[in-house]
Design a protein around this motif. Structure first.
Motif, PDB file in Angstrom:
ATOM      1  N   VAL A   1       5.808  -9.410  -6.933  1.00  0.00           N
ATOM      2  CA  VAL A   1       6.137  -8.688  -5.704  1.00  0.00           C
ATOM      3  C   VAL A   1       5.678  -7.243  -5.859  1.00  0.00           C
ATOM      4  CG1 VAL A   1       7.972  -8.025  -4.112  1.00  0.00           C
ATOM      5  CG2 VAL A   1       8.128 -10.189  -5.363  1.00  0.00           C
ATOM      6  N   ASP A   2       4.628  -6.872  -5.133  1.00  0.00           N
ATOM      7  CA  ASP A   2       4.006  -5.546  -5.184  1.00  0.00           C
ATOM      8  C   ASP A   2       3.333  -5.321  -6.538  1.00  0.00           C
ATOM      9  OD1 ASP A   2       4.762  -4.887  -2.570  1.00  0.00           O
ATOM     10  OD2 ASP A   2       6.690  -4.095  -3.223  1.00  0.00           O
ATOM     11  N   ALA A   3       2.442  -4.330  -6.558  1.00  0.00           N
ATOM     12  CA  ALA A   3       1.678  -4.071  -7.791  1.00  0.00           C
ATOM     13  C   ALA A   3       1.457  -2.586  -8.012  1.00  0.00           C
ATOM     14  CB  ALA A   3       0.332  -4.801  -7.734  1.00  0.00           C
ATOM     15  N   GLY A   4       2.376  -1.751  -7.525  1.00  0.00           N
ATOM     16  CA  GLY A   4       2.256  -0.321  -7.755  1.00  0.00           C
ATOM     17  C   GLY A   4       1.014   0.259  -7.118  1.00  0.00           C
ATOM     18  N   GLY A   5       0.709   1.486  -7.466  1.00  0.00           N
ATOM     19  CA  GLY A   5      -0.465   2.158  -6.917  1.00  0.00           C
ATOM     20  C   GLY A   5      -0.250   3.654  -6.869  1.00  0.00           C
ATOM     21  N   LEU A   6      -1.351   4.390  -6.707  1.00  0.00           N
ATOM     22  CA  LEU A   6      -1.296   5.839  -6.628  1.00  0.00           C
ATOM     23  C   LEU A   6      -1.578   6.298  -5.207  1.00  0.00           C
ATOM     24  CD1 LEU A   6      -3.274   6.787  -9.863  1.00  0.00           C
ATOM     25  CD2 LEU A   6      -0.801   6.768  -9.549  1.00  0.00           C
ATOM     26  N   PRO A   7      -0.989   7.408  -4.772  1.00  0.00           N
ATOM     27  CA  PRO A   7      -1.281   7.925  -3.440  1.00  0.00           C
ATOM     28  C   PRO A   7      -2.722   8.414  -3.349  1.00  0.00           C
ATOM     29  CG  PRO A   7       0.056   9.477  -4.669  1.00  0.00           C
ATOM     30  CD  PRO A   7      -0.004   8.225  -5.488  1.00  0.00           C
ATOM     31  N   TYR A   8      -3.263   8.463  -2.143  1.00  0.00           N
ATOM     32  CA  TYR A   8      -4.663   8.827  -1.953  1.00  0.00           C
ATOM     33  C   TYR A   8      -4.954  10.240  -2.461  1.00  0.00           C
ATOM     34  CZ  TYR A   8      -3.326  11.782   2.000  1.00  0.00           C
ATOM     35  OH  TYR A   8      -2.778  12.755   2.775  1.00  0.00           O
ATOM     36  N   TRP A   9      -3.946  11.131  -2.382  1.00  0.00           N
ATOM     37  CA  TRP A   9      -4.179  12.517  -2.765  1.00  0.00           C
ATOM     38  C   TRP A   9      -4.193  12.716  -4.283  1.00  0.00           C
ATOM     39  CZ3 TRP A   9       0.112  13.587  -5.510  1.00  0.00           C
ATOM     40  CH2 TRP A   9       1.321  12.999  -5.119  1.00  0.00           C
ATOM     41  N   ALA A  10      -3.883  11.677  -5.043  1.00  0.00           N
ATOM     42  CA  ALA A  10      -3.883  11.820  -6.504  1.00  0.00           C
ATOM     43  C   ALA A  10      -5.301  11.971  -7.061  1.00  0.00           C
ATOM     44  CB  ALA A  10      -3.201  10.616  -7.150  1.00  0.00           C
ATOM     45  N   HIS A  11      -6.311  11.410  -6.356  1.00  0.00           N
ATOM     46  CA  HIS A  11      -7.710  11.513  -6.778  1.00  0.00           C
ATOM     47  C   HIS A  11      -7.877  11.108  -8.245  1.00  0.00           C
ATOM     48  CE1 HIS A  11      -8.923  13.400  -3.016  1.00  0.00           C
ATOM     49  NE2 HIS A  11      -7.874  14.200  -3.124  1.00  0.00           N
ATOM     50  N   SER A  12      -7.240  10.024  -8.619  1.00  0.00           N
ATOM     51  CA  SER A  12      -7.311   9.550  -9.999  1.00  0.00           C
ATOM     52  C   SER A  12      -8.095   8.248 -10.037  1.00  0.00           C
ATOM     53  CB  SER A  12      -5.896   9.317 -10.538  1.00  0.00           C
ATOM     54  OG  SER A  12      -5.940   8.676 -11.796  1.00  0.00           O
ATOM     55  N   GLN A  13      -8.827   8.041 -11.144  1.00  0.00           N
ATOM     56  CA  GLN A  13      -9.541   6.786 -11.319  1.00  0.00           C
ATOM     57  C   GLN A  13      -8.662   5.717 -11.969  1.00  0.00           C
ATOM     58  OE1 GLN A  13     -13.591   6.741 -12.636  1.00  0.00           O
ATOM     59  NE2 GLN A  13     -13.950   8.869 -12.070  1.00  0.00           N
ATOM     60  N   LEU A  14      -7.396   6.048 -12.222  1.00  0.00           N
ATOM     61  CA  LEU A  14      -6.470   5.054 -12.759  1.00  0.00           C
ATOM     62  C   LEU A  14      -6.164   4.004 -11.701  1.00  0.00           C
ATOM     63  CD1 LEU A  14      -4.514   4.333 -15.153  1.00  0.00           C
ATOM     64  CD2 LEU A  14      -2.764   5.586 -13.879  1.00  0.00           C
ATOM     65  N   ASP A  15      -6.324   2.747 -12.053  1.00  0.00           N
ATOM     66  CA  ASP A  15      -5.986   1.629 -11.176  1.00  0.00           C
ATOM     67  C   ASP A  15      -4.735   0.979 -11.756  1.00  0.00           C
ATOM     68  OD1 ASP A  15      -5.747  -0.889  -9.929  1.00  0.00           O
ATOM     69  OD2 ASP A  15      -7.899  -1.016  -9.580  1.00  0.00           O
ATOM     70  N   ILE A  16      -3.599   1.148 -11.066  1.00  0.00           N
ATOM     71  CA  ILE A  16      -2.334   0.642 -11.595  1.00  0.00           C
ATOM     72  C   ILE A  16      -2.387  -0.872 -11.783  1.00  0.00           C
ATOM     73  CG2 ILE A  16       0.136   0.403 -11.129  1.00  0.00           C
ATOM     74  CD1 ILE A  16      -0.601   3.194 -11.894  1.00  0.00           C
ATOM     75  N   GLY A  17      -3.045  -1.564 -10.871  1.00  0.00           N
ATOM     76  CA  GLY A  17      -3.134  -3.016 -10.997  1.00  0.00           C
ATOM     77  C   GLY A  17      -3.914  -3.453 -12.215  1.00  0.00           C
ATOM     78  N   GLU A  18      -5.048  -2.804 -12.465  1.00  0.00           N
ATOM     79  CA  GLU A  18      -5.908  -3.151 -13.594  1.00  0.00           C
ATOM     80  C   GLU A  18      -5.387  -2.592 -14.906  1.00  0.00           C
ATOM     81  OE1 GLU A  18      -8.959  -4.438 -16.015  1.00  0.00           O
ATOM     82  OE2 GLU A  18      -8.642  -5.007 -13.913  1.00  0.00           O
ATOM     83  N   ASP A  19      -4.893  -1.362 -14.886  1.00  0.00           N
ATOM     84  CA  ASP A  19      -4.582  -0.653 -16.116  1.00  0.00           C
ATOM     85  C   ASP A  19      -3.124  -0.743 -16.547  1.00  0.00           C
ATOM     86  OD1 ASP A  19      -7.251   0.239 -16.143  1.00  0.00           O
ATOM     87  OD2 ASP A  19      -6.754   1.932 -14.846  1.00  0.00           O
TER      88      ASP A  19
END
Length: 865
Positions: free
Chosen positions: A632-650
């Motif tokens: 249920v859900d997979a996290g994520g970063l807000p658009y303004w974070a400008h990070s290359q971190l992918d919560i789903g992958e990493d």
């Protein structure tokens, strides 16, 4: 005669021809055992004394037993050393007291300059490592020397307004800036990347984020003149690279030639990873090892003497490592190359593995914790595979034929070769004689020789690539969860292109300092090679089969894979049949890792609900009593974070892989906010679920795009509405929200809310539901033992009316440490405490698992695992 001599040598020395390699294995095994199985230091001291004196006593009586006891002594010594040097804390105690969010004024100097990146919309970003000189806090100045990593940010509009050019911070510059320091934090899930340890390797103990226009440049220079020269040369080369090639190609050239990866985008990295050619993209220990061997054998092919070829190779390796400055991995590889090359000059070729073992032993004795780093393991394994398996196979197969193609005009050279090779030489001379009717006298024989050598070189490359792919299957699966099934053909095409690209690119950069028009010629050649590399990577990496992801191998699989590699090393020097057995064992191990997933770590007959630490976001794993899985859900970063971190992958995927999951039965998205939906595309690609659950009335552009992509991948879209119930692997799921009337109001009140029950136990999963939705939920008999607190503990949720209706015994809050929203709010924590609810938080407890057995619920947070 040689066979008899070798047999006698092996009899005199039970270690065979490489005792230092076995010594490094034993010492490393002791380090690993001592790290994971602590014993009192006195035990290891006594064991070492017993084994060492026993080995000395039996040295002249029973050589084999003495050698075994000596290895046992090294094992004990390794376990003792790692326990005596264990890390107590990765942080710097001098600066830890200032990482509490206070406003500070920091005076520091730059120790690692940055590269200015521009990201939409017109956002400027620069990452710089600095060493503090003084920290001003609470009207006091503190003289503290500590390394911190600072992210300087700003906008193009701000720079234009001030009529200024963005400043590129360079090595040695002194700065003063206001900042709030924070300690590096890991995602506290099994399988997560150890970010704190990664930063600790560079001495980084704190992080900060500062606006560019808030920085004051101070007079003076602090640092080493040698390092200043290196950074100036490095920066100058980057400028030339961007002058010679367009931006898209220049970013790749930066990474491949000088180790600067600041301009690489995440999709490019992923393409190279999927195709199994990532070692080409970045300057790494493995890359240096391959390049050094290529340089050496090219020099030997050009008839350069052994001594001069080794000297040139070592000089280029050291200079390359110094210039790229990508850290300890490149210097570890340089040391291994140095020892390896030195062994060619000082010993017979059969002692090369002894040299590799000596280099590895020196590294782990100097720093026992080195062995746990992925870079060391990959570097050592890469060099070891070439020396222990690749070269012996080439010596028995291709090398005799390559040697036989030399001096084709010389008939006297035939007498030193095997009959079958002499026959090939005679056949080539006969063919050349026929062709002399149409060409000059010497041209046909030379052309045939070159053609045959190219074919044999291709075979060599194919064989080494195949050995590398199957030999690296274990670390690739463990660290990167990838089975590079297209790595063999990809490397077969990419490596020769890289061999053409590197000298052309270096020549172009060198010529650009003297005559730019002339530099365009090798730059054009390098660009063609780069286009071939990128085209190959995108073609093979884009194949569906290239995206084969695998769970973390089990301990038994790891042990079997390591045993297969050692067996191959031993048998490859034996008779042909035994050599084939050794290679088959490694190939079988690689196939098992890629094709046979481990059994997932679950409790049968129990409903599990695990809150995964995704920082400021939500991700819940549900495992039903019958073993069915729902994320249920997979996290994520807000658009303004400008990070290359992918919560789903990493973050989410590594946790699932660490549990042994290769597939999911279903995934659900509660609503379209980025901290819930952002990581789901990667999870869907990695775990191929059968179903995607959505709220029936959810209208959101991001959800619609994800649903469309999921449908193309074959997922069944299941729309759920209030009142729906469904059976899920022995558990019952009832939908409590959203209401259709909630549309057009707050998006959080459109959250998909589920109650999942197993016998007399239940969990209520609220997503980000707020007061309006919670008041309606409280009227639907939502009693549950476990409450997933809504909206990360915001004051807009967890109203008293809901708590009275649910009456939970346990609660879990998914929340990020020191988040900017102030979650969880104290009033919410107060309500939960007043209701006598045992509350867990992912920012404090890490991943938390709850087990509902039908009659009671038990909690297991990560900090108790």
């Amino acid at each position: 005669m040689n066979t008899v001599s070798n047999a006698a040598t092996s009899k005199r020395h039970p270690s065979g021809r490489y005792p230092l390699l076995w010594a490094s294995f034993s010492f490393s095994a002791g380090i690993i055992f001592g790290h994971y199985a602590w014993r009192p230091s006195l035990w290891w001291v006594v064991a070492w004394l017993v084994f060492a004196f026993s080995a000395a006593y039996l040295l002249r009586r029973r050589t084999t037993a003495a050698f075994g006891l000596a290895l046992a002594a090294l094992f004990s010594l390794g376990a003792l050393v790692v326990q005596l040097t264990s890390h107590s804390d990765l942080g710097d105690p001098a600066i830890s007291e200032f990482t509490d969010g206070r406003e500070l004024v920091i005076t520091a100097h730059v120790i690692a300059g940055g590269i200015i990146r521009e990201e939409p919309p017109e956002r400027l970003y620069q990452r710089v490592d600095v060493e503090t000189e003084q920290i001003a806090a609470d009207d006091r100045d503190h003289q503290i020397t500590s390394r911190i990593r600072v992210s300087f940010y700003g906008t193009r509009a701000e720079q234009n307004k001030e009529n200024a050019v963005p400043h590129l911070f360079r090595y040695g510059e002194r700065l003063r800036f206001p900042a709030q320091l924070s300690p590096p934090r890991n995602f506290r899930n099994p399988g997560s990347f150890d970010y704190r340890a990664y930063l600790a390797e560079s001495g980084i103990t704190a992080l900060a984020s500062v606006k560019m226009n808030a920085v004051e440049l101070l007079p003076g220079f602090t640092g080493s003149k040698t390092e200043l020269w290196r950074t100036q040369i490095h920066g100058s080369i980057i400028e030339k690279v961007h002058l010679l090639w367009p931006p898209a190609q220049a970013g790749l050239m930066d990474a491949m030639v000088v180790g600067e990866d600041a301009f690489l985008e995440r999709p490019t990295r992923v393409d190279f990873q999927r195709s199994g050619t990532y070692h080409v993209l970045v300057v790494s220990g493995m890359n240096l090892s391959i390049l050094a061997l290529v340089i050496f054998y090219v020099l030997r092919y050009l008839r350069v003497s052994d001594v001069l070829a080794c000297a040139i190779t070592l000089a280029l390796s050291v200079g390359y490592a110094w210039l790229t400055d990508v850290g300890a991995p490149i210097w570890r590889a340089t040391l291994m190359v140095a020892v390896y090359m030195g062994a060619r000059l000082l010993y017979r070729e059969k002692s090369m593995l002894n040299a590799v073992g000596a280099a590895a032993l020196a590294l782990v004795v100097t720093n026992p914790h080195t062995i746990f780093g992925a870079s060391f393991q990959l570097t050592f394994l890469c060099v070891w595979l070439i020396a222990a398996v690749g070269l012996p196979i080439l010596e028995r197969t291709v090398e005799p034929w390559s040697r036989g193609l030399r001096y084709l005009h010389s008939t006297s050279f035939d007498f030193s070769l095997a009959p079958k090779i002499v026959q090939l030489r005679l056949d080539l001379r006969m063919i050349a004689g026929r062709l002399q009717r149409f060409f000059s006298r010497s041209l046909p024989l030379a052309a045939l020789s070159i053609t045959a050598r190219i074919l044999l070189a291709t075979v060599e490359l194919l064989m080494i690539s195949a050995i590398m792919q199957i030999g690296l299957a274990l670390p690739m699966a463990y660290y990167f969860h990838r089975a590079t099934v297209v790595g063999l053909p990809a490397n077969l095409l990419v490596v020769p292109l890289t061999e053409a690209l590197m000298p052309a690119a270096v020549s172009a950069v060198a010529l650009s300092y003297t005559w730019l028009p002339l530099a365009k010629i090798p730059a054009w050649i390098a660009a063609l090679a780069l286009q071939g590399i990128v085209g190959t990577v995108r073609w093979l990496g884009g194949l569906r089969i290239a995206d084969l992801r695998v769970p973390t191998p089990t301990a038994a699989t790891i042990f079997s894979g390591m045993a297969a590699l050692v067996l191959a090393m031993i048998l490859v020097r034996r008779r042909t049949a035994l050599a084939i057995v050794g290679l088959a064992a490694v190939a079988a191990s690689a196939f098992w890792i890629c094709a046979v997933p481990p059994r997932p770590q679950v409790r049968a007959g129990i409903l599990e609900v695990t809150a995964i630490d995704v920082a400021q976001g939500d991700s819940l794993l549900l495992v039903s009593p019958q073993g069915r899985t729902l994320l249920v859900d997979a996290g994520g970063l807000p658009y303004w974070a400008h990070s290359q971190l992918d919560i789903g992958e990493d973050v989410v995927s590594p946790y699932l892989w660490s549990r042994g999951f290769a597939r999911l039965d279903a995934v659900a998205i509660t609503h379209g906010h980025s901290d819930h939906i952002g990581g789901m595309p990667a999870v869907i690609k990695n775990f191929s679920p059968k179903e995607l659950w959505l709220g029936a009335d959810s209208i959101d552009p991001d959800l619609e795009r994800l649903a469309a992509d999921a449908q193309q991948l074959g997922l069944k879209i299941v729309h759920l509405r209030v009142g729906n119930t469904l059976e899920f692997g022995g558990a019952n799921v009832r939908i409590l929200a959203p209401y259709s009337q909630a549309l057009g109001t707050r998006r959080n009140d459109q959250s998909l809310v589920m109650k999942i029950s197993f016998k007399k136990t239940a969990a209520l999963l609220e997503a980000d539901a707020e007061k309006q939705s919670e008041q309606r939920i409280s009227l639907q008999q939502p009693q549950a033992d476990l409450l997933k607190v809504a909206h990360h503990g915001s004051a807009t949720s967890t109203v008293p009316q809901l708590l009275e209706a649910v009456h939970p015994h346990f609660a879990v809050i998914s929340v990020g440490a020191r988040n900017s929203y102030g979650h969880p709010r104290q009033e919410v924590l107060g309500r939960l405490a007043q209701a006598h609810v045992a509350t867990y938080r992912t920012d404090l407890n890490g991943a938390v698992s709850f087990y509902l057995d039908g009659s009671q619920v038990s909690a297991r947070p990560l900090d108790l695992q």
